[in-house]
Design a protein around this motif. Structure first.
Motif, PDB file in Angstrom:
ATOM      1  N   MET A  45     -30.486 -14.798  39.439  1.00 59.50           N
ATOM      2  CA  MET A  45     -31.303 -14.178  40.452  1.00 59.50           C
ATOM      3  C   MET A  45     -31.284 -15.056  41.693  1.00 59.50           C
ATOM      4  O   MET A  45     -31.349 -16.266  41.607  1.00 59.50           O
ATOM      5  CB  MET A  45     -32.724 -14.015  39.919  1.00 59.50           C
ATOM      6  N   ARG A  46     -31.201 -14.406  42.828  1.00 56.35           N
ATOM      7  CA  ARG A  46     -31.202 -15.122  44.102  1.00 56.35           C
ATOM      8  C   ARG A  46     -32.095 -14.362  45.079  1.00 56.35           C
ATOM      9  O   ARG A  46     -31.998 -13.141  45.174  1.00 56.35           O
ATOM     10  CB  ARG A  46     -29.778 -15.194  44.628  1.00 56.35           C
ATOM     11  N   ILE A  47     -32.952 -15.076  45.774  1.00 56.76           N
ATOM     12  CA  ILE A  47     -33.814 -14.473  46.777  1.00 56.76           C
ATOM     13  C   ILE A  47     -33.512 -15.134  48.117  1.00 56.76           C
ATOM     14  O   ILE A  47     -33.516 -16.359  48.223  1.00 56.76           O
ATOM     15  CB  ILE A  47     -35.305 -14.649  46.437  1.00 56.76           C
ATOM     16  N   THR A  48     -33.229 -14.310  49.115  1.00 61.40           N
ATOM     17  CA  THR A  48     -32.964 -14.818  50.455  1.00 61.40           C
ATOM     18  C   THR A  48     -33.915 -14.149  51.445  1.00 61.40           C
ATOM     19  O   THR A  48     -34.406 -13.054  51.199  1.00 61.40           O
ATOM     20  CB  THR A  48     -31.511 -14.534  50.885  1.00 61.40           C
ATOM     21  N   GLY A  49     -34.172 -14.803  52.541  1.00 62.37           N
ATOM     22  CA  GLY A  49     -35.011 -14.235  53.580  1.00 62.37           C
ATOM     23  C   GLY A  49     -36.156 -15.161  53.951  1.00 62.37           C
ATOM     24  O   GLY A  49     -36.126 -16.358  53.667  1.00 62.37           O
ATOM     25  N   ASP A  50     -37.179 -14.561  54.590  1.00 60.45           N
ATOM     26  CA  ASP A  50     -38.307 -15.347  55.067  1.00 60.45           C
ATOM     27  C   ASP A  50     -39.611 -14.612  54.782  1.00 60.45           C
ATOM     28  O   ASP A  50     -39.639 -13.714  53.948  1.00 60.45           O
ATOM     29  CB  ASP A  50     -38.141 -15.659  56.559  1.00 60.45           C
ATOM     30  N   HIS A  51     -40.662 -14.952  55.502  1.00 61.53           N
ATOM     31  CA  HIS A  51     -41.983 -14.379  55.259  1.00 61.53           C
ATOM     32  C   HIS A  51     -42.142 -12.943  55.765  1.00 61.53           C
ATOM     33  O   HIS A  51     -43.189 -12.347  55.598  1.00 61.53           O
ATOM     34  CB  HIS A  51     -43.064 -15.274  55.881  1.00 61.53           C
ATOM     35  N   ARG A  52     -41.108 -12.380  56.380  1.00 59.86           N
ATOM     36  CA  ARG A  52     -41.142 -10.979  56.845  1.00 59.86           C
ATOM     37  C   ARG A  52     -40.275 -10.071  56.000  1.00 59.86           C
ATOM     38  O   ARG A  52     -40.599  -8.901  55.812  1.00 59.86           O
ATOM     39  CB  ARG A  52     -40.674 -10.888  58.293  1.00 59.86           C
ATOM     40  N   ALA A  53     -39.145 -10.583  55.536  1.00 61.42           N
ATOM     41  CA  ALA A  53     -38.200  -9.760  54.778  1.00 61.42           C
ATOM     42  C   ALA A  53     -37.438 -10.631  53.794  1.00 61.42           C
ATOM     43  O   ALA A  53     -36.958 -11.712  54.152  1.00 61.42           O
ATOM     44  CB  ALA A  53     -37.232  -9.056  55.714  1.00 61.42           C
ATOM     45  N   LEU A  54     -37.342 -10.142  52.566  1.00 60.71           N
ATOM     46  CA  LEU A  54     -36.613 -10.842  51.513  1.00 60.71           C
ATOM     47  C   LEU A  54     -35.661  -9.867  50.833  1.00 60.71           C
ATOM     48  O   LEU A  54     -35.911  -8.663  50.823  1.00 60.71           O
ATOM     49  CB  LEU A  54     -37.575 -11.382  50.447  1.00 60.71           C
ATOM     50  N   ALA A  55     -34.611 -10.397  50.245  1.00 62.54           N
ATOM     51  CA  ALA A  55     -33.687  -9.602  49.436  1.00 62.54           C
ATOM     52  C   ALA A  55     -33.531 -10.299  48.089  1.00 62.54           C
ATOM     53  O   ALA A  55     -33.397 -11.520  48.032  1.00 62.54           O
ATOM     54  CB  ALA A  55     -32.335  -9.486  50.129  1.00 62.54           C
ATOM     55  N   ILE A  56     -33.578  -9.507  47.034  1.00 65.12           N
ATOM     56  CA  ILE A  56     -33.393 -10.047  45.678  1.00 65.12           C
ATOM     57  C   ILE A  56     -32.059  -9.551  45.152  1.00 65.12           C
ATOM     58  O   ILE A  56     -31.755  -8.359  45.214  1.00 65.12           O
ATOM     59  CB  ILE A  56     -34.512  -9.590  44.720  1.00 65.12           C
ATOM     60  N   GLU A  57     -31.282 -10.473  44.603  1.00 62.82           N
ATOM     61  CA  GLU A  57     -29.995 -10.142  43.980  1.00 62.82           C
ATOM     62  C   GLU A  57     -30.050 -10.556  42.513  1.00 62.82           C
ATOM     63  O   GLU A  57     -30.672 -11.554  42.166  1.00 62.82           O
ATOM     64  CB  GLU A  57     -28.859 -10.917  44.641  1.00 62.82           C
ATOM     65  N   GLY A  58     -29.350  -9.783  41.668  1.00 64.49           N
ATOM     66  CA  GLY A  58     -29.245 -10.154  40.258  1.00 64.49           C
ATOM     67  C   GLY A  58     -30.313  -9.504  39.404  1.00 64.49           C
ATOM     68  O   GLY A  58     -30.626  -8.333  39.562  1.00 64.49           O
ATOM     69  N   ARG A  59     -30.892 -10.308  38.509  1.00 57.92           N
ATOM     70  CA  ARG A  59     -31.857  -9.803  37.536  1.00 57.92           C
ATOM     71  C   ARG A  59     -33.238 -10.408  37.782  1.00 57.92           C
ATOM     72  O   ARG A  59     -33.349 -11.602  38.014  1.00 57.92           O
ATOM     73  CB  ARG A  59     -31.403 -10.170  36.129  1.00 57.92           C
ATOM     74  N   LEU A  60     -34.248  -9.564  37.700  1.00 62.52           N
ATOM     75  CA  LEU A  60     -35.630 -10.019  37.795  1.00 62.52           C
ATOM     76  C   LEU A  60     -36.247  -9.741  36.427  1.00 62.52           C
ATOM     77  O   LEU A  60     -36.651  -8.619  36.131  1.00 62.52           O
ATOM     78  CB  LEU A  60     -36.364  -9.269  38.908  1.00 62.52           C
ATOM     79  N   ASP A  61     -36.242 -10.771  35.597  1.00 59.05           N
ATOM     80  CA  ASP A  61     -36.695 -10.586  34.219  1.00 59.05           C
ATOM     81  C   ASP A  61     -37.461 -11.809  33.751  1.00 59.05           C
ATOM     82  O   ASP A  61     -37.800 -12.682  34.554  1.00 59.05           O
ATOM     83  CB  ASP A  61     -35.514 -10.262  33.299  1.00 59.05           C
ATOM     84  N   VAL A  62     -37.720 -11.862  32.469  1.00 54.49           N
ATOM     85  CA  VAL A  62     -38.553 -12.930  31.922  1.00 54.49           C
ATOM     86  C   VAL A  62     -37.985 -14.321  32.242  1.00 54.49           C
ATOM     87  O   VAL A  62     -38.736 -15.267  32.442  1.00 54.49           O
ATOM     88  CB  VAL A  62     -38.780 -12.719  30.405  1.00 54.49           C
ATOM     89  N   ARG A  63     -36.668 -14.445  32.327  1.00 58.21           N
ATOM     90  CA  ARG A  63     -36.059 -15.752  32.608  1.00 58.21           C
ATOM     91  C   ARG A  63     -36.184 -16.177  34.058  1.00 58.21           C
ATOM     92  O   ARG A  63     -36.172 -17.360  34.365  1.00 58.21           O
ATOM     93  CB  ARG A  63     -34.579 -15.736  32.202  1.00 58.21           C
ATOM     94  N   THR A  64     -36.281 -15.217  34.968  1.00 55.45           N
ATOM     95  CA  THR A  64     -36.303 -15.547  36.393  1.00 55.45           C
ATOM     96  C   THR A  64     -37.675 -15.314  37.038  1.00 55.45           C
ATOM     97  O   THR A  64     -37.861 -15.618  38.211  1.00 55.45           O
ATOM     98  CB  THR A  64     -35.259 -14.710  37.156  1.00 55.45           C
ATOM     99  N   ALA A  65     -38.622 -14.803  36.269  1.00 53.11           N
ATOM    100  CA  ALA A  65     -39.919 -14.391  36.821  1.00 53.11           C
ATOM    101  C   ALA A  65     -40.679 -15.527  37.496  1.00 53.11           C
ATOM    102  O   ALA A  65     -41.237 -15.326  38.582  1.00 53.11           O
ATOM    103  CB  ALA A  65     -40.773 -13.756  35.729  1.00 53.11           C
TER     104      ALA A  65
END
Length: 105
Positions: free
Chosen positions: A1-21
């Motif tokens: 999982m990778r999250i990019t962006g700032d306090h106005r806009a973010l993008a999440i890539e990959g998996r958002l699950d128990v391992r990355t929560a």
């Protein structure tokens, strides 16, 4: 999982699950706490989320609301739209462009 962006806009890539929560929660809460107005969360490259990942999204939504912000989901993949409809969370969460229930059920 990778999250990019700032306090106005973010993008999440990959998996958002128990391992990355835990990492995702920390990053999203930091973004909520660091800004004003809507926080747009682009999910176009999110491959999967489980109940834990959905909990992170709901927790971020609640946190944003407590400080007068709004979490807005953008580019929600079809399978994740179906999950939002099945859980009726599409009625609570702001989804850019909305979700047409008839097309995703």
């Amino acid at each position: 999982m990778r999250i990019t962006g700032d306090h106005r806009a973010l993008a999440i890539e990959g998996r958002l699950d128990v391992r990355t929560a835990a990492d995702a929660r920390a990053r999203l809460h930091q973004a909520v706490d660091g800004g004003l107005g809507d926080l747009v969360l682009d999910l176009a490259r999110l491959e999967f989320w489980d109940a834990t990942g959905l909990g992170v999204i709901m927790g971020t939504h609640r946190r944003a609301g407590r400080i007068g912000r709004r979490l807005v989901l953008r580019s929600v993949p079809a399978q994740l739209q179906r999950l939002l409809v099945a859980t009726k969370l599409h009625r609570i969460l702001a989804v850019d462009g909305g979700i047409a229930e008839a097309h995703v059920v």
